[in-house]
Design an enzyme around this catalytic site. Structure first.
Site, mmCIF file in Angstrom:
data_model
loop_
_atom_site.group_PDB
_atom_site.id
_atom_site.type_symbol
_atom_site.label_atom_id
_atom_site.label_comp_id
_atom_site.label_asym_id
_atom_site.label_seq_id
_atom_site.Cartn_x
_atom_site.Cartn_y
_atom_site.Cartn_z
ATOM 1 N N LYS A 115 -1.176 -1.433 -11.952
ATOM 2 C CA LYS A 115 -0.990 -0.098 -12.532
ATOM 3 C C LYS A 115 -1.637 0.038 -13.895
ATOM 4 O O LYS A 115 -1.933 1.151 -14.331
ATOM 5 C CB LYS A 115 0.506 0.229 -12.624
ATOM 6 C CG LYS A 115 1.115 0.589 -11.285
ATOM 7 C CD LYS A 115 2.440 1.278 -11.472
ATOM 8 C CE LYS A 115 2.965 1.803 -10.165
ATOM 9 N NZ LYS A 115 4.277 2.439 -10.301
ATOM 10 N N LYS A 134 -2.247 -0.125 -0.753
ATOM 11 C CA LYS A 134 -1.027 0.453 -0.177
ATOM 12 C C LYS A 134 -0.992 1.967 -0.381
ATOM 13 O O LYS A 134 -1.566 2.476 -1.345
ATOM 14 C CB LYS A 134 0.211 -0.214 -0.754
ATOM 15 C CG LYS A 134 0.576 0.221 -2.131
ATOM 16 C CD LYS A 134 2.013 -0.175 -2.469
ATOM 17 C CE LYS A 134 2.395 0.536 -3.770
ATOM 18 N NZ LYS A 134 3.691 1.123 -3.783
ATOM 19 N N LYS A 161 2.295 7.003 -4.210
ATOM 20 C CA LYS A 161 2.464 8.363 -4.739
ATOM 21 C C LYS A 161 1.392 8.690 -5.749
ATOM 22 O O LYS A 161 0.847 9.775 -5.765
ATOM 23 C CB LYS A 161 3.813 8.482 -5.470
ATOM 24 C CG LYS A 161 5.022 8.496 -4.596
ATOM 25 C CD LYS A 161 6.231 8.888 -5.440
ATOM 26 C CE LYS A 161 7.396 7.951 -5.212
ATOM 27 N NZ LYS A 161 7.348 6.691 -5.921
HETATM 28 N N1 AQP Z 1 3.083 1.782 1.023
HETATM 29 C C1 AQP Z 1 4.352 1.434 1.119
HETATM 30 N N2 AQP Z 1 4.834 0.858 2.246
HETATM 31 C C2 AQP Z 1 6.144 0.494 2.359
HETATM 32 N N3 AQP Z 1 7.035 0.694 1.355
HETATM 33 C C3 AQP Z 1 6.596 1.272 0.208
HETATM 34 N N4 AQP Z 1 7.215 1.605 -0.942
HETATM 35 C C4 AQP Z 1 6.321 2.163 -1.788
HETATM 36 N N5 AQP Z 1 5.113 2.216 -1.214
HETATM 37 C C5 AQP Z 1 5.252 1.666 0.027
HETATM 38 C C6 AQP Z 1 8.627 1.403 -1.195
HETATM 39 O O1 AQP Z 1 9.191 2.654 -1.587
HETATM 40 C C7 AQP Z 1 10.250 2.413 -2.522
HETATM 41 C C8 AQP Z 1 10.116 3.295 -3.726
HETATM 42 O O2 AQP Z 1 9.031 2.928 -4.514
HETATM 43 P P1 AQP Z 1 8.948 3.448 -6.020
HETATM 44 O O3 AQP Z 1 9.032 4.917 -6.062
HETATM 45 O O4 AQP Z 1 9.950 2.772 -6.858
HETATM 46 O O5 AQP Z 1 7.552 2.999 -6.525
HETATM 47 P P2 AQP Z 1 6.417 2.199 -5.879
HETATM 48 O O6 AQP Z 1 6.930 1.015 -5.146
HETATM 49 O O7 AQP Z 1 5.421 1.900 -6.949
HETATM 50 O O8 AQP Z 1 5.875 3.275 -4.839
HETATM 51 P P3 AQP Z 1 4.666 4.259 -4.951
HETATM 52 O O9 AQP Z 1 4.825 5.247 -3.870
HETATM 53 O O10 AQP Z 1 3.393 3.502 -4.983
HETATM 54 O O11 AQP Z 1 4.882 5.015 -6.323
HETATM 55 P P4 AQP Z 1 3.987 5.035 -7.618
HETATM 56 O O12 AQP Z 1 2.665 5.526 -7.161
HETATM 57 O O13 AQP Z 1 4.659 5.964 -8.552
HETATM 58 O O14 AQP Z 1 3.905 3.636 -8.133
HETATM 59 C C9 AQP Z 1 10.211 0.921 -2.849
HETATM 60 O O15 AQP Z 1 11.204 0.276 -2.087
HETATM 61 C C10 AQP Z 1 8.852 0.495 -2.398
HETATM 62 O O16 AQP Z 1 8.810 -0.869 -2.017
#
Ligand code: AQP
Length: 325
Positions: free
Chosen positions: A110, A191, A194
């Site tokens: 990030k 992956k 968001k």
């Molecule tokens: N691609 C994915 N596949 C499976 N699980 C996923 N999670 C995130 N992306 C995937 C799971 O969703 C939960 C919430 O995640 P988060 O909002 O705390 O942040 P993150 O893991 O960093 O997810 P994002 O969507 O990529 O958000 P941003 O872009 O803001 O960093 C967690 O249980 C995560 O494992």
């Protein structure tokens, strides 16, 4: 039933990866011992527009209720409503080490390419440790990307307990059998996310059915035409994983249905399966989001319940560390 805690950042619209890796599993086997949180303090570790953050926080909560989380059974709340999270987060920053945080791959991902990186982005896994430990959590249902943070949480809890006396339960991450890491439809080596996926690579829960279908039909595929999972077929493996996650079947089983058929048939059926799976949640979302007053009231009640548990744990941690205030 094991005590569970998990959280999700209101850092954008939730997507299919969030749904498969976390939300759908939170909605299964619900119990009063399960605590779920919209972790808005985590979202501000990268710059956010205040009005958008406020709106996304409420929208994410609406998605969680729409996916079936029952506020009369589980505890669901917004992290910033329970100040114990930030306070324990600070205490644990004085237990975790920079060596540990330097190893966190999510920070490396990030922060890469950002001119100015906020301190909070670096220390956020420690706040996440506080989130988990406040509820004496045994299981943390998450996707693969969060496994390392839960392991850090366990290490920090163990160190705290051995230095200051038994205070925290040691948690472990639980991953879904399939779909622990759903990949971007346009870049299957990254992956689905968001904040970093391109719009075409991510299926949002808020997408309509035609948009969902279009994104799946345009998903990149691998060379050859054989439908099967494998390390040489990252894009098709991802499509099969999504298919498996939304139908409860195994990827190999699904692939067998496409023997002698092409990627186009797979994508068409996958789009139908994803839309059918998300349809009830999407329909309920519209109803729930239409009443923000009721939503806020549910979250307020959830925060009250969460705080009664969190305050007890924080109090014990403060006393054990020797804080006299
Ligand atoms: N691609 C994915 N596949 C499976 N699980 C996923 N999670 C995130 N992306 C995937 C799971 O969703 C939960 C919430 O995640 P988060 O909002 O705390 O942040 P993150 O893991 O960093 O997810 P994002 O969507 O990529 O958000 P941003 O872009 O803001 O960093 C967690 O249980 C995560 O494992």
């Amino acid at each position: 039933m094991a005590r569970r805690f998990s959280g999700m950042q209101p850092s954008g619209e939730p997507h299919l990866g969030n749904y498969v890796g976390a939300i759908a599993r939170w909605a299964q086997d619900q119990s009063p011992d399960h605590v779920y949180c919209v972790v808005d303090l985590h979202a501000i570790t990268v710059p956010q527009d205040p009005a958008a953050l406020r709106a996304q926080t409420l929208e994410l909560a609406a998605w969680l209720y729409a996916a079936g989380l029952d506020p009369d059974v589980v505890t669901l709340f917004v992290q910033s409503a329970v100040h114990e999270h930030a306070e324990l987060g600070w205490i644990l920053q004085c237990v975790a080490t920079m060596g540990e945080l330097n190893r966190m791959t999510q920070f490396k991902d990030k922060s890469a390419g950002r001119g100015s990186v906020l301190v909070g982005l670096y220390t956020y896994p420690v706040l996440q440790a506080a989130d988990i430990l406040l509820y004496q959590t045994e299981e943390v249902p998450v996707g693969e990307d969060q496994r390392q943070h839960v392991e850090l949480t366990r290490d920090v809890a163990q160190r705290f307990n051995s230095r200051f006396g038994e205070t925290f339960v040691l948690p472990k991450a639980t991953l879904p059998p399939v779909g622990a890491r759903i990949m971007d439809l346009q870049q299957p080596d990254r992956k689905m996310s968001k904040s970093t996926s391109t719009p075409a690579g991510v299926i949002l829960l808020g997408d309509d059915e035609a948009t969902t279908r279009r994104k799946i039909m345009r998903a990149v595929t691998d060379s050859g035409s054989e439908v099967r999972p494998g390390p040489d077929k990252p894009a098709v493996t991802n499509l099969l994983d999504v298919f498996a996650a939304v139908t409860g079947r195994s990827p190999v089983d699904i692939a067998a249905d496409y023997d002698g058929r092409g990627y186009g048939d797979l994508k068409r059926d996958l789009a139908e399966a994803v839309n059918a799976h998300l349809r009830p949640t999407r329909t309920r979302y519209a109803e729930i989001a239409a009443d923000p007053g009721a939503l806020r009231e549910q979250l307020r009640k959830g925060a009250g319940r969460a705080q009664s548990v969190a305050a007890e744990t924080l109090d014990r941690a403060r006393r054990n560390v020797g804080l006299a205030g």
